[in-house]
Enzyme design. Structure first.
Site, PDB file in Angstrom:
ATOM      1  N   LYS A 110       0.881  -1.173   0.000  1.00  0.00           N
ATOM      2  CA  LYS A 110       0.000   0.000   0.000  1.00  0.00           C
ATOM      3  C   LYS A 110       0.911   1.213   0.000  1.00  0.00           C
ATOM      4  CE  LYS A 110      -1.737   3.056   1.889  1.00  0.00           C
ATOM      5  NZ  LYS A 110      -1.547   4.486   1.472  1.00  0.00           N
TER       6      LYS A 110
ATOM      7  N   CYS B 162      14.162  11.033   6.212  1.00  0.00           N
ATOM      8  CA  CYS B 162      14.063  10.707   7.638  1.00  0.00           C
ATOM      9  C   CYS B 162      15.422  10.725   8.323  1.00  0.00           C
ATOM     10  CB  CYS B 162      13.371   9.369   7.834  1.00  0.00           C
ATOM     11  SG  CYS B 162      13.960   8.105   6.718  1.00  0.00           S
TER      12      CYS B 162
ATOM     13  N   GLU C 196      10.658  16.383  14.327  1.00  0.00           N
ATOM     14  CA  GLU C 196      11.021  16.217  12.922  1.00  0.00           C
ATOM     15  C   GLU C 196      10.249  17.245  12.096  1.00  0.00           C
ATOM     16  OE1 GLU C 196       9.853  12.496  10.860  1.00  0.00           O
ATOM     17  OE2 GLU C 196      11.943  12.459  10.225  1.00  0.00           O
TER      18      GLU C 196
ATOM     19  N   GLU D 112       9.929   1.898  10.480  1.00  0.00           N
ATOM     20  CA  GLU D 112      10.992   2.876  10.196  1.00  0.00           C
ATOM     21  C   GLU D 112      10.332   4.224  10.306  1.00  0.00           C
ATOM     22  OE1 GLU D 112      13.056   5.398   9.070  1.00  0.00           O
ATOM     23  OE2 GLU D 112      13.129   4.718   6.984  1.00  0.00           O
TER      24      GLU D 112
HETATM   25  P1  NAD Z   1       1.999   8.867   7.368  1.00  0.00           P
HETATM   26  O1  NAD Z   1       2.645   8.085   8.439  1.00  0.00           O
HETATM   27  O2  NAD Z   1       0.612   9.356   7.575  1.00  0.00           O
HETATM   28  O3  NAD Z   1       1.964   8.012   6.006  1.00  0.00           O
HETATM   29  C1  NAD Z   1       2.870   6.968   5.698  1.00  0.00           C
HETATM   30  C2  NAD Z   1       2.112   5.791   5.081  1.00  0.00           C
HETATM   31  O4  NAD Z   1       1.200   5.267   6.055  1.00  0.00           O
HETATM   32  C3  NAD Z   1       1.250   6.163   3.876  1.00  0.00           C
HETATM   33  O5  NAD Z   1       1.231   5.086   2.947  1.00  0.00           O
HETATM   34  C4  NAD Z   1      -0.123   6.339   4.487  1.00  0.00           C
HETATM   35  O6  NAD Z   1      -1.165   6.129   3.549  1.00  0.00           O
HETATM   36  C5  NAD Z   1      -0.119   5.239   5.532  1.00  0.00           C
HETATM   37  N1  NAD Z   1      -1.055   5.438   6.641  1.00  0.00           N
HETATM   38  C6  NAD Z   1      -1.527   6.617   7.149  1.00  0.00           C
HETATM   39  N2  NAD Z   1      -2.380   6.372   8.161  1.00  0.00           N
HETATM   40  C7  NAD Z   1      -2.450   5.041   8.316  1.00  0.00           C
HETATM   41  C8  NAD Z   1      -3.150   4.180   9.205  1.00  0.00           C
HETATM   42  N3  NAD Z   1      -3.951   4.669  10.145  1.00  0.00           N
HETATM   43  N4  NAD Z   1      -2.981   2.843   9.094  1.00  0.00           N
HETATM   44  C9  NAD Z   1      -2.163   2.332   8.162  1.00  0.00           C
HETATM   45  N5  NAD Z   1      -1.475   3.099   7.272  1.00  0.00           N
HETATM   46  C10 NAD Z   1      -1.615   4.438   7.358  1.00  0.00           C
HETATM   47  O7  NAD Z   1       2.943  10.064   7.011  1.00  0.00           O
HETATM   48  P2  NAD Z   1       2.546  11.483   6.335  1.00  0.00           P
HETATM   49  O8  NAD Z   1       1.302  12.046   6.938  1.00  0.00           O
HETATM   50  O9  NAD Z   1       2.523  11.284   4.886  1.00  0.00           O
HETATM   51  O10 NAD Z   1       3.763  12.384   6.784  1.00  0.00           O
HETATM   52  C11 NAD Z   1       3.713  13.022   8.066  1.00  0.00           C
HETATM   53  C12 NAD Z   1       5.067  13.049   8.719  1.00  0.00           C
HETATM   54  O11 NAD Z   1       5.618  11.735   8.813  1.00  0.00           O
HETATM   55  C13 NAD Z   1       6.147  13.801   7.973  1.00  0.00           C
HETATM   56  O12 NAD Z   1       6.086  15.161   8.161  1.00  0.00           O
HETATM   57  C14 NAD Z   1       7.389  13.195   8.547  1.00  0.00           C
HETATM   58  O13 NAD Z   1       7.719  13.785   9.762  1.00  0.00           O
HETATM   59  C15 NAD Z   1       7.007  11.770   8.756  1.00  0.00           C
HETATM   60  N6  NAD Z   1       7.475  10.912   7.663  1.00  0.00           N
HETATM   61  C16 NAD Z   1       8.549  10.125   7.892  1.00  0.00           C
HETATM   62  C17 NAD Z   1       9.017   9.316   6.879  1.00  0.00           C
HETATM   63  C18 NAD Z   1      10.181   8.422   7.079  1.00  0.00           C
HETATM   64  O14 NAD Z   1      10.828   8.066   6.116  1.00  0.00           O
HETATM   65  N7  NAD Z   1      10.480   7.991   8.275  1.00  0.00           N
HETATM   66  C19 NAD Z   1       8.431   9.340   5.618  1.00  0.00           C
HETATM   67  C20 NAD Z   1       7.304  10.152   5.426  1.00  0.00           C
HETATM   68  C21 NAD Z   1       6.839  10.916   6.456  1.00  0.00           C
END
Ligand code: NAD
Length: 464
Positions: free
Chosen positions: A170, A279, A371, A245
């Site tokens: 996903k 990250c 972050e 991660e």
């Molecule tokens: P997020 O955690 O919401 O999204 C990451 C993935 O998780 C996406 O595929 C999303 O669709 C999915 N997801 C979201 N809610 C979910 C749920 N309840 N159950 C299962 N899957 C779910 O991240 P975001 O909102 O896109 O970004 C927000 C913050 O996250 C960023 O500002 C940053 O600080 C952090 N981030 C970190 C990384 C990393 O590489 N560690 C990458 C992206 C974002």
């Protein structure tokens, strides 16, 4: 229906159960460039069933044959690098050169490394009177973010397939087009039906359904700490494996003996790459009090070379841009000195944020703890080495970091005391085979190389 309009499930592109779609927006010009189906729990269930059905056959496929399939995937991805780079530029906004050099090329190398590892990894070991079999965990639910759209996918799917697991992916809602290209490459490489499946959709719908699905054996998630915590709790409740991660707030520690100009310039470049949406970015620069002002001047000059729209791209979406601007404003409000950039939009169109440097940041400030995920460097002052270490280790995160010193031995001595999963010594290069993952709240588990492969294996001991 065009071949790639639907979901890739059980070796074929098929329509989603529902009719809802998600718009994909180019963050550089704010135009809609495509739509993908918003998958539901039913789509996820179909994909998990396909992955479960394919598992026994893929598990029984000899590692050398799995290696051959991964080699074919490696070649297919290699053939598509231009198209991958263009797609990442279109949906993430990455400048074309960076998209080709990093977003497209690095995952090709990672896929190649797992083609090699599948062939060479010892899937059996002997301990005394026991033979230990390293067997695939089962069906993997992979949930990936948008910041490195293909790398995050390959870093999960390639080791899972090398181990003999089957996968349901996903991808992030902002960057699903790159994930589709990956699925096309999987199909062209001859990966057997059901071994890899793609369901696009919202995190709160498709992501949640995948993370909670009772027939998924391992959930591998990369993204925000808030979502990671929930996924970890769900997985714990179901007693299934989980790899997380999450975020970082990595320290770039510049010891007094270091080449200051080099350490500062490379440090700023490290944050500006991918518009700060990395990250492992070294977002806290730690400088000794005697060289502090010199470092601030160097960082200010370095930041000015990152022109928005040229060398540095936009943020992925309007929400992230507002979040990052909010952090810059909060930093200033809490007493940081703005020496480059700022919260104002540098361009009229696109989700751009000015490359920003905040000086006089102190460890308790929000911009030193949270972050930001944008092109923002915070510069902190330390008194002595112990103070530097306390600051470096003084966040809930521990993903990466850097140490600069007059010689490697001095830097290594400091790095040994850091609570973090990766440290680059005097500008050491990224290694796609070295374990990548976090200490503390930066996550659970490791990706890449043999350690990444190990996440997808479980042991069975036979006694003789
Ligand atoms: P997020 O955690 O919401 O999204 C990451 C993935 O998780 C996406 O595929 C999303 O669709 C999915 N997801 C979201 N809610 C979910 C749920 N309840 N159950 C299962 N899957 C779910 O991240 P975001 O909102 O896109 O970004 C927000 C913050 O996250 C960023 O500002 C940053 O600080 C952090 N981030 C970190 C990384 C990393 O590489 N560690 C990458 C992206 C974002």
């Amino acid at each position: 229906m065009k071949a790639h309009d639907g979901m890739y499930i059980d070796g074929a592109w098929r329509p989603a159960v529902g009719t809802e779609t998600i718009a994909v927006v180019n963050p550089a010009d704010e135009q809609v460039i495509g739509r993908v189906p918003a998958g539901t729990a039913e789509d996820v269930d179909a994909a998990v069933r396909a992955a479960r059905a394919a598992f026994p056959g893929w598990k029984a496929t000899p590692p050398a044959e799995r290696a051959a399939v991964l080699s074919a995937l490696h070649e297919e991805l290699g053939r598509r690098t231009e198209e991958i780079a263009e797609t990442v530029t279109a949906e993430l906004g990455a400048p074309p050169r960076f998209a080709l050099a990093v977003h497209a090329s690095m995952p090709v190398l990672v896929a190649g490394s797992y083609a090699e590892l599948a062939a060479s990894h010892p899937f059996e070991e002997t301990i005394g009177n026991s033979t230990v079999l390293l067997e695939p965990v089962g069906v993997v639910g992979a949930i990936t973010p948008w910041n490195y759209p293909l790398h995050q996918v390959v870093a999960k799917v390639a080791p899972a397939l090398a181990a003999g697991c089957t996968v349901v992916l996903k991808p992030a809602e902002d960057t699903p087009l790159t994930a589709r290209l990956f699925a096309e490459a999987v199909d062209a490489a001859g990966v057997p039906a059901g071994v890899f499946n793609l369901v696009t959709g919202l995190g709160t719908v498709a992501g949640q359904a995948l993370a909670a699905h009772e027939d998924v054996d391992l959930v591998s998630f990369t993204g925000s700490t808030a979502v990671g915590r929930r996924i970890g709790a769900t997985a714990g409740g179901a007693v299934k494996r989980v790899a997380l991660e999450l975020g970082g707030k990595s320290a770039n520690v510049i010891l007094p003996s270091a080449d200051l100009a080099k350490a500062v310039t490379v440090g700023v470049a490290n944050v500006m790459a991918n518009s700060g949406q990395t990250c492992s970015a070294w977002t806290r620069m730690l400088v000794h009090k005697d060289r502090y002002e010199e470092a601030v001047e160097l960082a200010t000059a370095a930041a000015a070379t990152y022109v928005p729209g040229e060398r540095v791209g936009p943020l992925v979406n309007a929400r992230q841009r507002e979040r990052v601007r909010g952090y810059i404003e909060q930093g200033i409000a809490e007493g940081a000195r703005l020496v480059a950039g700022g919260p104002e939009a540098p361009l009229a169109t696109g989700y751009y944020v000015s490359p920003t440097v905040l000086a006089d940041v102190t460890p308790e400030m929000t911009v030193a703890q949270e972050e930001i995920f944008g092109p923002v460097v915070s510069i902190l002052k330390y008194e002595d080495t112990d103070d530097a270490l306390a600051i470096a280790n003084g966040t809930v995160y521990g993903l990466a970091g850097a140490v600069w010193a007059g010689d490697d031995a001095e830097a290594v001595a400091f790095a040994r005391r850091m609570d973090t999963g990766q440290v680059d010594i005097n500008g050491g290069r990224f290694n796609i085979r070295a374990p990548f993952g976090g200490y503390k709240q930066s996550g659970v588990g490791r990706e890449l190389g043999p350690h990444g492969l190990g996440e997808y294996l479980q042991t069975k001991s036979l006694q003789f």
